[in-house]
Design a protein around this motif. Structure first.
Motif, mmCIF file in Angstrom:
data_model
loop_
_atom_site.group_PDB
_atom_site.id
_atom_site.type_symbol
_atom_site.label_atom_id
_atom_site.label_comp_id
_atom_site.label_asym_id
_atom_site.label_seq_id
_atom_site.Cartn_x
_atom_site.Cartn_y
_atom_site.Cartn_z
ATOM 1 N N TRP A 34 -46.018 9.948 22.254
ATOM 2 C CA TRP A 34 -46.225 10.942 20.934
ATOM 3 C C TRP A 34 -47.405 11.717 21.328
ATOM 4 N N TYR A 35 -46.959 12.944 20.890
ATOM 5 C CA TYR A 35 -47.761 14.258 21.180
ATOM 6 C C TYR A 35 -47.721 15.149 19.942
ATOM 7 N N ARG A 36 -49.005 15.839 19.940
ATOM 8 C CA ARG A 36 -49.055 16.846 18.766
ATOM 9 C C ARG A 36 -49.318 18.064 19.543
ATOM 10 N N LEU A 43 -50.144 20.373 24.570
ATOM 11 C CA LEU A 43 -49.884 19.297 23.832
ATOM 12 C C LEU A 43 -51.146 18.397 23.795
ATOM 13 N N GLU A 44 -51.189 17.624 22.649
ATOM 14 C CA GLU A 44 -52.348 16.570 22.631
ATOM 15 C C GLU A 44 -51.787 15.412 22.610
ATOM 16 N N PHE A 45 -51.977 14.544 23.383
ATOM 17 C CA PHE A 45 -51.479 13.024 23.668
ATOM 18 C C PHE A 45 -52.212 12.186 22.439
ATOM 19 N N LEU A 46 -51.015 11.507 21.771
ATOM 20 C CA LEU A 46 -51.751 10.721 20.526
ATOM 21 C C LEU A 46 -51.568 9.136 20.921
ATOM 22 N N ILE A 47 -50.169 8.786 21.358
ATOM 23 C CA ILE A 47 -50.052 7.375 21.850
ATOM 24 C C ILE A 47 -48.996 7.087 22.719
ATOM 25 N N TYR A 48 -48.907 6.082 23.109
ATOM 26 C CA TYR A 48 -48.104 5.769 24.333
ATOM 27 C C TYR A 48 -47.842 4.339 24.331
ATOM 28 N N PHE A 49 -46.633 3.983 24.435
ATOM 29 C CA PHE A 49 -46.064 2.703 24.377
ATOM 30 C C PHE A 49 -45.354 2.270 25.669
ATOM 31 N N GLN A 50 -45.494 1.158 26.060
ATOM 32 C CA GLN A 50 -44.784 0.767 27.364
ATOM 33 C C GLN A 50 -44.319 -0.822 27.397
ATOM 34 N N PRO A 61 -56.016 10.863 16.401
ATOM 35 C CA PRO A 61 -57.271 11.658 15.850
ATOM 36 C C PRO A 61 -57.944 10.785 14.845
ATOM 37 N N SER A 62 -57.414 9.992 13.872
ATOM 38 C CA SER A 62 -58.165 9.357 12.932
ATOM 39 C C SER A 62 -57.345 8.270 12.624
ATOM 40 N N ASP A 63 -57.893 7.605 11.862
ATOM 41 C CA ASP A 63 -57.222 6.081 11.209
ATOM 42 C C ASP A 63 -56.326 6.319 10.309
ATOM 43 N N ARG A 64 -56.078 7.800 9.926
ATOM 44 C CA ARG A 64 -55.053 7.926 9.020
ATOM 45 C C ARG A 64 -53.700 8.155 9.833
ATOM 46 N N PHE A 65 -53.659 8.232 11.214
ATOM 47 C CA PHE A 65 -52.568 8.088 12.109
ATOM 48 C C PHE A 65 -52.329 6.607 12.574
#
Lengths: 117, 112
Positions: A34-36, A43-50, A61-65
């Protein structure tokens, strides 16, 4: 074949509401990102699943995400108590995940354009 | 942490002009380097990538890029641009950690 799909394509919400963004990766791809992308920025990297490994959440960016990936396929990005600065295009990408973590081409979805009023 | 810098935010060229978009990264270890392109109204897609071997890589639509390790650079080039090359171009770095770091992008406008 089908590419990466994302829904909704556009989302308008009020400040303080929660939103869920969905990503369907290419079938068989084990890696999901996921990017923003904010206006005029990269593109700002958010999270990566493998696969079944613990996700790399270092870009959130915060615990709201938060994000989850069910059954190793579909992923949902949740933003709680949205703020105006959360307005951006949220992009999802997937890759085969077969060549280790290096050198893989990412296949991007069309994005979800989020506007927080 | 790695970072990627794209020097030009907006480039305007006439058709047939030569193109070079700069990309520098900061990371001391082994990297894989990518250029992605986003045409108007379309998804981001891969233009070319460097993984190992020949530092001069060729991509689609006549684009090429050269990895110069000593300069931490991966500049994108095309000898003669076309109007259809109008798009936004992103340089990206991927390390063994899996995630990619993208530059801020360069918008290329080609005048017919």
């Amino acid at each position: 074949g089908a590419g990466v799909s994302q829904s909704p394509s556009n989302k308008v919400t009020e400040k303080g509401k929660d939103v869920e963004l969905r990503c369907d990766p290419i079938s068989g791809h084990t890696a999901l990102y996921w990017y923003r992308q904010s206006l005029g920025q990269g593109l700002e990297f958010l999270i990566y699943f493998q696969g079944n490994s613990a996700p790399d959440k270092s870009g959130l960016p915060s615990d709201r995400f938060s994000a989850e990936r069910t059954g190793g396929s579909v992923s949902t990005l949740t933003i709680q108590r949205t703020q105006q600065e959360d307005s951006a295009v949220y992009l999802c990408a997937s890759s085969p995940g077969t060549s280790g973590r290096r050198g893989e081409t990412q296949y991007f979805g069309p994005g979800t354009r989020l506007l927080v009023l | 942490a790695q970072s990627v810098s794209q020097h030009n935010h907006h480039v305007i060229l006439s058709e047939a002009a030569s193109l070079e978009l700069g990309c520098n990264y900061s990371y001391g270890g082994t990297v894989n380097l990518f250029w992605y392109v986003q045409y108007p109204g379309q998804h981001l897609q891969l233009l070319l990538k460097y993984f190992s071997g020949d530092p001069l890589v060729k991509g689609i639509k006549g684009f090429e890029a050269e990895f110069i390790k000593s300069k931490f650079s991966f500049n994108l080039r095309k000898p003669s641009v076309q109007w259809s090359d109008t798009a936004e171009y992103f340089c990206a770095v991927n390390t063994n950690a899996g995630k990619s770091t993208f530059g801020d992008g360069t918008t290329l406008t080609v005048k017919p």
